[in-house]
Design a protein around this motif. Structure first.
Motif, PDB file in Angstrom:
ATOM      1  N   GLU A  66      -0.292  13.601 -12.221  1.00  0.00           N
ATOM      2  CA  GLU A  66      -1.027  12.814 -13.217  1.00  0.00           C
ATOM      3  C   GLU A  66      -0.249  12.656 -14.520  1.00  0.00           C
ATOM      4  O   GLU A  66      -0.241  11.578 -15.118  1.00  0.00           O
ATOM      5  CB  GLU A  66      -2.395  13.457 -13.480  1.00  0.00           C
ATOM      6  N   ARG A  89       2.224   9.837 -14.085  1.00  0.00           N
ATOM      7  CA  ARG A  89       1.561   8.519 -14.010  1.00  0.00           C
ATOM      8  C   ARG A  89       1.087   8.071 -15.383  1.00  0.00           C
ATOM      9  O   ARG A  89       1.208   6.896 -15.736  1.00  0.00           O
ATOM     10  CB  ARG A  89       0.389   8.568 -13.027  1.00  0.00           C
ATOM     11  N   ARG A  90       0.539   8.991 -16.166  1.00  0.00           N
ATOM     12  CA  ARG A  90       0.071   8.630 -17.515  1.00  0.00           C
ATOM     13  C   ARG A  90       1.217   8.207 -18.420  1.00  0.00           C
ATOM     14  O   ARG A  90       1.039   7.390 -19.318  1.00  0.00           O
ATOM     15  CB  ARG A  90      -0.655   9.818 -18.146  1.00  0.00           C
ATOM     16  N   GLN A 123       0.835  -1.204   0.000  1.00  0.00           N
ATOM     17  CA  GLN A 123       0.000   0.000   0.000  1.00  0.00           C
ATOM     18  C   GLN A 123       0.871   1.255   0.000  1.00  0.00           C
ATOM     19  O   GLN A 123       0.566   2.227  -0.686  1.00  0.00           O
ATOM     20  CB  GLN A 123      -0.952   0.002   1.201  1.00  0.00           C
ATOM     21  N   ALA A 171       2.054   1.749  -3.491  1.00  0.00           N
ATOM     22  CA  ALA A 171       0.958   2.292  -4.310  1.00  0.00           C
ATOM     23  C   ALA A 171       0.741   3.772  -4.015  1.00  0.00           C
ATOM     24  O   ALA A 171       0.519   4.567  -4.942  1.00  0.00           O
ATOM     25  CB  ALA A 171      -0.322   1.497  -4.063  1.00  0.00           C
ATOM     26  N   GLU A 172       0.810   4.152  -2.743  1.00  0.00           N
ATOM     27  CA  GLU A 172       0.648   5.563  -2.382  1.00  0.00           C
ATOM     28  C   GLU A 172       1.751   6.425  -2.987  1.00  0.00           C
ATOM     29  O   GLU A 172       1.495   7.558  -3.415  1.00  0.00           O
ATOM     30  CB  GLU A 172       0.628   5.728  -0.861  1.00  0.00           C
ATOM     31  N   ARG A 189       8.772   5.777  -0.325  1.00  0.00           N
ATOM     32  CA  ARG A 189       8.491   6.853  -1.278  1.00  0.00           C
ATOM     33  C   ARG A 189       9.761   7.269  -2.017  1.00  0.00           C
ATOM     34  O   ARG A 189       9.784   7.370  -3.237  1.00  0.00           O
ATOM     35  CB  ARG A 189       7.876   8.054  -0.565  1.00  0.00           C
ATOM     36  N   ILE A 229       3.355   5.856  -5.768  1.00  0.00           N
ATOM     37  CA  ILE A 229       3.049   5.993  -7.193  1.00  0.00           C
ATOM     38  C   ILE A 229       1.897   6.973  -7.393  1.00  0.00           C
ATOM     39  O   ILE A 229       1.955   7.857  -8.241  1.00  0.00           O
ATOM     40  CB  ILE A 229       2.739   4.617  -7.822  1.00  0.00           C
ATOM     41  N   ASP A 230       0.863   6.833  -6.570  1.00  0.00           N
ATOM     42  CA  ASP A 230      -0.304   7.712  -6.680  1.00  0.00           C
ATOM     43  C   ASP A 230       0.032   9.166  -6.379  1.00  0.00           C
ATOM     44  O   ASP A 230      -0.679  10.071  -6.811  1.00  0.00           O
ATOM     45  CB  ASP A 230      -1.422   7.246  -5.745  1.00  0.00           C
ATOM     46  N   SER A 231       1.124   9.401  -5.642  1.00  0.00           N
ATOM     47  CA  SER A 231       1.495  10.771  -5.294  1.00  0.00           C
ATOM     48  C   SER A 231       2.153  11.519  -6.460  1.00  0.00           C
ATOM     49  O   SER A 231       2.326  12.730  -6.390  1.00  0.00           O
ATOM     50  CB  SER A 231       2.452  10.781  -4.096  1.00  0.00           C
TER      51      SER A 231
END
Length: 122
Positions: A22, A25-26, A11, A14-15, A99, A17-19
């Motif tokens: 955009e 990430r794309r 998790q 994943a956090e 991170r 990466i999500d941080s």
């Protein structure tokens, strides 16, 4: 040494990466991010340079891809949980190091090399 459950560690990955913004990430293309306990002895010798190996990017950076890349296997980013736990004393340190390591390896995916990452503090 701080130890966390695998699901919680994943998790945290994943956090991280999500941080990312955009746009980044794309642009992450054909790359798998996985968690393992330790690197292989071969990878440790080859990449650690006397330090604990916390993560490893294996693949063709986006900046070096051309038309021959079309049918390639996915790149792979591996985050080594046990090594990160070894250097962390608290859950917050685990979170921070995850991170930092994830961002470092993603930077390799985008073509940023280790000398430049050291300049940037990673």
């Amino acid at each position: 040494m701080a130890a966390v459950e695998r699901a919680h560690f994943e998790q945290l990955v994943a956090e991280a990466i999500d941080s990312l913004p955009e746009d980044f990430r794309r642009r992450m293309d054909n790359v798998a991010v996985v968690v393992e306990d330790y690197p292989s002895p071969r990878d440790e010798r080859r990449f650690a340079h006397g330090r604990l190996l916390l993560g490893l990017y294996q693949g063709q950076p986006l900046t070096r891809r051309d038309s021959r890349y079309a049918m390639a296997f996915p790149d792979k980013i591996t985050i080594y949980q046990a090594n990160i736990e070894t250097i962390s004393h608290t859950d917050d340190e685990v979170r921070d190091q995850v991170r930092r390591t994830v961002l470092h390896e993603i930077a390799h995916h985008f073509g940023i090399d280790d000398p430049r990452l050291r300049e940037l503090g990673y």
